[in-house]
Design a protein around this motif. Structure first.
Motif, PDB file in Angstrom:
ATOM      1  N   GLN A  78       0.904  -1.189   0.057  1.00 49.44           N
ATOM      2  CA  GLN A  78      -0.167  -0.031  -0.047  1.00 49.44           C
ATOM      3  C   GLN A  78       0.887   1.123   0.005  1.00 49.44           C
ATOM      4  O   GLN A  78       2.082   1.170   0.506  1.00 49.44           O
ATOM      5  CB  GLN A  78      -1.054   0.015   1.320  1.00 49.44           C
ATOM      6  N   ILE A  79       0.301   2.486  -0.579  1.00 48.23           N
ATOM      7  CA  ILE A  79       1.054   3.563  -0.680  1.00 48.23           C
ATOM      8  C   ILE A  79       0.519   4.674   0.102  1.00 48.23           C
ATOM      9  O   ILE A  79      -0.728   4.453   0.636  1.00 48.23           O
ATOM     10  CB  ILE A  79       1.474   3.940  -2.112  1.00 48.23           C
ATOM     11  N   CYS A  80       1.123   5.696   0.462  1.00 49.41           N
ATOM     12  CA  CYS A  80       0.433   6.891   0.753  1.00 49.41           C
ATOM     13  C   CYS A  80       1.445   8.031   0.096  1.00 49.41           C
ATOM     14  O   CYS A  80       2.491   7.807  -0.061  1.00 49.41           O
ATOM     15  CB  CYS A  80       0.598   6.973   2.392  1.00 49.41           C
ATOM     16  N   ARG A  96      -3.188  12.140  -6.450  1.00 51.65           N
ATOM     17  CA  ARG A  96      -4.793  11.507  -6.331  1.00 51.65           C
ATOM     18  C   ARG A  96      -5.055  11.139  -7.584  1.00 51.65           C
ATOM     19  O   ARG A  96      -6.248  10.207  -7.779  1.00 51.65           O
ATOM     20  CB  ARG A  96      -5.666  12.590  -5.792  1.00 51.65           C
ATOM     21  N   CYS A  99      -3.817   7.570  -7.998  1.00 58.03           N
ATOM     22  CA  CYS A  99      -4.190   6.518  -7.160  1.00 58.03           C
ATOM     23  C   CYS A  99      -5.327   6.975  -6.200  1.00 58.03           C
ATOM     24  O   CYS A  99      -5.339   7.922  -5.452  1.00 58.03           O
ATOM     25  CB  CYS A  99      -3.074   6.373  -5.972  1.00 58.03           C
ATOM     26  N   SER A 101      -8.443   7.564  -3.680  1.00 60.90           N
ATOM     27  CA  SER A 101      -8.518   7.442  -2.218  1.00 60.90           C
ATOM     28  C   SER A 101      -7.306   7.250  -1.513  1.00 60.90           C
ATOM     29  O   SER A 101      -7.131   6.950  -0.362  1.00 60.90           O
ATOM     30  CB  SER A 101      -9.166   6.424  -1.820  1.00 60.90           C
ATOM     31  N   VAL A 102      -6.026   7.871  -2.217  1.00 61.02           N
ATOM     32  CA  VAL A 102      -4.978   7.776  -1.497  1.00 61.02           C
ATOM     33  C   VAL A 102      -4.839   8.407  -0.153  1.00 61.02           C
ATOM     34  O   VAL A 102      -5.029   9.829  -0.194  1.00 61.02           O
ATOM     35  CB  VAL A 102      -3.620   8.153  -2.509  1.00 61.02           C
ATOM     36  N   ARG A 103      -4.152   7.976   0.740  1.00 60.90           N
ATOM     37  CA  ARG A 103      -3.869   8.727   1.993  1.00 60.90           C
ATOM     38  C   ARG A 103      -2.734   9.760   1.834  1.00 60.90           C
ATOM     39  O   ARG A 103      -1.711   9.221   1.138  1.00 60.90           O
ATOM     40  CB  ARG A 103      -3.575   7.829   3.094  1.00 60.90           C
ATOM     41  N   ARG A 132       3.552   1.323   4.995  1.00 60.75           N
ATOM     42  CA  ARG A 132       3.311   1.748   3.429  1.00 60.75           C
ATOM     43  C   ARG A 132       4.618   2.001   2.731  1.00 60.75           C
ATOM     44  O   ARG A 132       5.554   2.513   3.409  1.00 60.75           O
ATOM     45  CB  ARG A 132       2.257   2.854   3.448  1.00 60.75           C
TER      46      ARG A 132
END
Ligand code: URA
Length: 218
Positions: A78-80, A96, A99, A101-103, A132
Protein backbone atom coordinates in the motif's frame (compact mmCIF):
# COMPACT_ATOMS: atom_id res chain seq x y z
CA UNK A 1 22.58 19.02 -16.26
CA UNK A 2 26.24 19.77 -16.99
CA UNK A 3 28.78 17.06 -16.14
CA UNK A 4 27.16 15.92 -12.87
CA UNK A 5 26.61 12.16 -12.74
CA UNK A 6 23.79 11.41 -10.33
CA UNK A 7 24.05 8.36 -8.05
CA UNK A 8 22.07 5.26 -8.99
CA UNK A 9 19.33 6.09 -6.47
CA UNK A 10 18.20 8.94 -8.75
CA UNK A 11 15.70 8.24 -11.54
CA UNK A 12 15.53 11.06 -14.10
CA UNK A 13 12.58 11.15 -16.53
CA UNK A 14 13.50 10.55 -20.16
CA UNK A 15 14.30 13.95 -21.70
CA UNK A 16 11.68 13.59 -24.43
CA UNK A 17 10.82 16.59 -26.60
CA UNK A 18 7.44 16.71 -24.85
CA UNK A 19 8.95 16.85 -21.35
CA UNK A 20 11.53 19.45 -22.40
CA UNK A 21 8.81 21.62 -23.93
CA UNK A 22 6.76 21.44 -20.71
CA UNK A 23 9.83 22.28 -18.62
CA UNK A 24 10.59 25.21 -20.95
CA UNK A 25 7.14 26.63 -20.24
CA UNK A 26 7.34 26.33 -16.47
CA UNK A 27 10.94 27.56 -16.32
CA UNK A 28 10.15 30.66 -18.44
CA UNK A 29 9.95 33.78 -16.27
CA UNK A 30 7.23 35.18 -18.57
CA UNK A 31 4.84 32.25 -18.13
CA UNK A 32 1.72 33.42 -16.35
CA UNK A 33 0.19 31.57 -13.45
CA UNK A 34 -2.54 29.66 -15.29
CA UNK A 35 -0.02 28.09 -17.63
CA UNK A 36 2.46 27.53 -14.82
CA UNK A 37 -0.13 25.50 -12.90
CA UNK A 38 -1.38 23.60 -15.95
CA UNK A 39 2.04 22.58 -17.26
CA UNK A 40 3.50 21.88 -13.81
CA UNK A 41 0.55 19.56 -13.23
CA UNK A 42 1.38 17.73 -16.44
CA UNK A 43 4.99 17.18 -15.37
CA UNK A 44 3.83 16.10 -11.91
CA UNK A 45 1.60 13.49 -13.53
CA UNK A 46 4.61 12.06 -15.42
CA UNK A 47 6.61 11.99 -12.18
CA UNK A 48 3.92 10.20 -10.20
CA UNK A 49 3.46 7.60 -12.95
CA UNK A 50 7.23 7.02 -13.02
CA UNK A 51 7.44 6.78 -9.22
CA UNK A 52 4.66 4.18 -9.16
CA UNK A 53 6.68 2.16 -11.66
CA UNK A 54 9.45 1.82 -9.05
CA UNK A 55 7.24 0.14 -6.47
CA UNK A 56 7.10 -3.66 -6.18
CA UNK A 57 4.62 -5.71 -8.18
CA UNK A 58 3.66 -9.38 -7.96
CA UNK A 59 2.51 -11.69 -10.73
CA UNK A 60 -1.28 -12.01 -10.99
CA UNK A 61 -3.27 -14.04 -13.48
CA UNK A 62 -6.78 -12.82 -14.23
CA UNK A 63 -9.56 -14.05 -16.51
CA UNK A 64 -10.86 -11.70 -19.24
CA UNK A 65 -14.53 -11.61 -20.44
CA UNK A 66 -13.53 -13.93 -23.27
CA UNK A 67 -12.77 -16.61 -20.69
CA UNK A 68 -9.06 -16.48 -21.50
CA UNK A 69 -6.33 -16.02 -18.94
CA UNK A 70 -4.07 -13.00 -18.83
CA UNK A 71 -0.79 -13.29 -16.94
CA UNK A 72 -0.49 -9.83 -15.48
CA UNK A 73 0.79 -7.96 -12.45
CA UNK A 74 -0.68 -6.42 -9.34
CA UNK A 75 0.81 -3.76 -7.16
CA UNK A 76 2.22 -5.29 -3.96
CA UNK A 77 1.60 -3.30 -0.83
CA UNK A 78 0.00 0.00 0.00
CA UNK A 79 1.15 3.51 -0.62
CA UNK A 80 0.61 6.96 0.81
CA UNK A 81 1.74 10.44 -0.10
CA UNK A 82 3.37 12.96 2.21
CA UNK A 83 3.70 16.54 1.03
CA UNK A 84 6.27 18.96 2.39
CA UNK A 85 4.28 22.16 2.87
CA UNK A 86 3.67 24.42 1.12
CA UNK A 87 5.01 23.71 -2.36
CA UNK A 88 4.64 19.93 -2.03
CA UNK A 89 0.88 20.36 -1.67
CA UNK A 90 0.82 21.31 -5.35
CA UNK A 91 1.74 17.70 -6.13
CA UNK A 92 -1.08 16.10 -4.16
CA UNK A 93 -3.69 16.24 -6.94
CA UNK A 94 -1.33 14.51 -9.38
CA UNK A 95 -1.00 11.66 -6.90
CA UNK A 96 -4.76 11.54 -6.31
CA UNK A 97 -5.38 11.43 -10.06
CA UNK A 98 -3.31 8.22 -10.25
CA UNK A 99 -4.19 6.57 -6.93
CA UNK A 100 -7.84 6.68 -5.94
CA UNK A 101 -8.48 7.54 -2.25
CA UNK A 102 -4.76 7.69 -1.53
CA UNK A 103 -3.92 8.77 2.01
CA UNK A 104 -1.89 11.97 2.14
CA UNK A 105 0.04 13.26 5.14
CA UNK A 106 1.64 16.67 5.52
CA UNK A 107 4.85 17.93 7.05
CA UNK A 108 5.69 21.60 7.68
CA UNK A 109 9.39 22.39 8.02
CA UNK A 110 10.85 25.86 8.23
CA UNK A 111 14.23 27.36 8.93
CA UNK A 112 14.77 28.03 12.63
CA UNK A 113 15.68 31.74 12.87
CA UNK A 114 18.13 31.13 15.74
CA UNK A 115 19.97 28.03 14.54
CA UNK A 116 19.37 28.42 10.76
CA UNK A 117 18.62 24.68 10.79
CA UNK A 118 15.42 23.16 9.31
CA UNK A 119 12.88 22.77 12.11
CA UNK A 120 9.74 20.63 12.18
CA UNK A 121 6.62 22.71 12.92
CA UNK A 122 3.81 20.29 12.06
CA UNK A 123 3.31 16.71 10.93
CA UNK A 124 0.08 14.81 10.33
CA UNK A 125 0.66 11.36 8.89
CA UNK A 126 -1.51 8.29 8.18
CA UNK A 127 -1.62 6.13 11.33
CA UNK A 128 -0.41 3.04 9.51
CA UNK A 129 2.33 4.85 7.59
CA UNK A 130 4.97 2.38 8.87
CA UNK A 131 3.37 -0.34 6.69
CA UNK A 132 3.22 1.77 3.53
CA UNK A 133 5.41 2.83 0.65
CA UNK A 134 5.69 6.56 0.91
CA UNK A 135 5.85 9.10 -1.93
CA UNK A 136 7.43 12.20 -0.41
CA UNK A 137 6.37 15.23 -2.45
CA UNK A 138 8.37 18.44 -2.84
CA UNK A 139 8.88 20.10 -6.25
CA UNK A 140 12.34 21.61 -5.69
CA UNK A 141 15.28 19.78 -4.09
CA UNK A 142 17.71 22.62 -3.37
CA UNK A 143 20.02 22.25 -0.34
CA UNK A 144 18.36 19.05 0.84
CA UNK A 145 17.87 20.42 4.36
CA UNK A 146 14.05 20.16 4.40
CA UNK A 147 14.08 16.86 2.54
CA UNK A 148 16.40 15.28 5.08
CA UNK A 149 14.34 16.61 7.97
CA UNK A 150 11.17 15.22 6.37
CA UNK A 151 12.81 11.83 5.81
CA UNK A 152 13.91 11.85 9.46
CA UNK A 153 10.25 12.41 10.46
CA UNK A 154 9.09 9.51 8.25
CA UNK A 155 11.74 7.18 9.69
CA UNK A 156 10.85 8.15 13.25
CA UNK A 157 7.26 7.15 12.40
CA UNK A 158 8.40 3.70 11.36
CA UNK A 159 8.60 4.08 7.57
CA UNK A 160 11.40 1.93 6.13
CA UNK A 161 14.07 3.95 4.34
CA UNK A 162 13.86 1.70 1.28
CA UNK A 163 10.10 2.36 1.11
CA UNK A 164 10.54 6.12 0.56
CA UNK A 165 10.44 7.67 -2.92
CA UNK A 166 11.22 11.36 -3.02
CA UNK A 167 9.31 12.83 -5.98
CA UNK A 168 10.30 16.23 -7.34
CA UNK A 169 10.50 18.36 -10.49
CA UNK A 170 14.00 19.84 -10.30
CA UNK A 171 17.03 18.77 -8.26
CA UNK A 172 20.24 20.61 -7.51
CA UNK A 173 23.25 18.26 -7.29
CA UNK A 174 23.92 19.64 -3.77
CA UNK A 175 20.50 18.45 -2.62
CA UNK A 176 20.91 15.02 -4.20
CA UNK A 177 24.29 14.50 -2.53
CA UNK A 178 22.96 15.59 0.85
CA UNK A 179 19.89 13.32 0.73
CA UNK A 180 21.55 10.25 -0.78
CA UNK A 181 24.65 10.74 1.39
CA UNK A 182 22.53 10.45 4.53
CA UNK A 183 19.81 8.10 3.29
CA UNK A 184 21.34 5.81 0.63
CA UNK A 185 18.32 3.46 0.50
CA UNK A 186 15.76 6.02 -0.65
CA UNK A 187 15.00 6.65 -4.32
CA UNK A 188 14.65 10.10 -5.92
CA UNK A 189 12.40 10.48 -8.97
CA UNK A 190 12.93 13.80 -10.75
CA UNK A 191 12.23 15.50 -14.07
CA UNK A 192 15.55 17.34 -14.46
CA UNK A 193 18.81 17.97 -12.61
CA UNK A 194 20.12 21.54 -12.72
CA UNK A 195 23.58 23.08 -12.40
CA UNK A 196 23.54 24.16 -8.77
CA UNK A 197 22.44 26.83 -6.31
CA UNK A 198 22.89 30.60 -6.35
CA UNK A 199 23.89 32.70 -3.33
CA UNK A 200 20.22 32.79 -2.19
CA UNK A 201 20.00 28.97 -2.37
CA UNK A 202 17.75 29.11 -5.44
CA UNK A 203 18.27 26.39 -8.02
CA UNK A 204 19.88 27.61 -11.27
CA UNK A 205 18.68 27.73 -13.96
CA UNK A 206 15.64 26.61 -11.94
CA UNK A 207 12.21 28.17 -12.21
CA UNK A 208 12.15 30.63 -9.31
CA UNK A 209 9.98 30.07 -6.27
CA UNK A 210 7.70 27.16 -7.17
CA UNK A 211 5.22 27.66 -4.31
CA UNK A 212 4.78 31.38 -5.00
CA UNK A 213 4.31 30.84 -8.75
CA UNK A 214 1.87 27.93 -8.25
CA UNK A 215 -0.20 29.45 -5.46
CA UNK A 216 -0.05 33.04 -6.76
CA UNK A 217 1.79 34.65 -3.86
CA UNK A 218 4.63 36.31 -5.76
N1 URA B 1 12.49 26.33 -3.66
C1 URA B 1 12.01 26.92 -4.79
O1 URA B 1 10.81 27.12 -4.92
N2 URA B 1 12.88 27.26 -5.76
C2 URA B 1 14.21 27.05 -5.66
O2 URA B 1 14.94 27.39 -6.59
C3 URA B 1 14.69 26.45 -4.49
C4 URA B 1 13.82 26.09 -3.50
Amino acid sequence: MGSYKPPQQVVVLDPTAELRSLMSIIRNKDTHRGDFIFYSDRVIRFLVEEALNHLPFVEKTIVTPTGAKYDGLAFKGQICGVSIMRAGEAMEQGLRDCCRSVRIGKILIQRDEETAMPKLYYAKLPQDIADRFCLLLDPMLATGGSANKAIEVLLSNGVKEENILFVNLICAPEGIEKVVGKYPKIKIVTAEIDDGLDSNKFIVPGLGDFGCRYFGTL
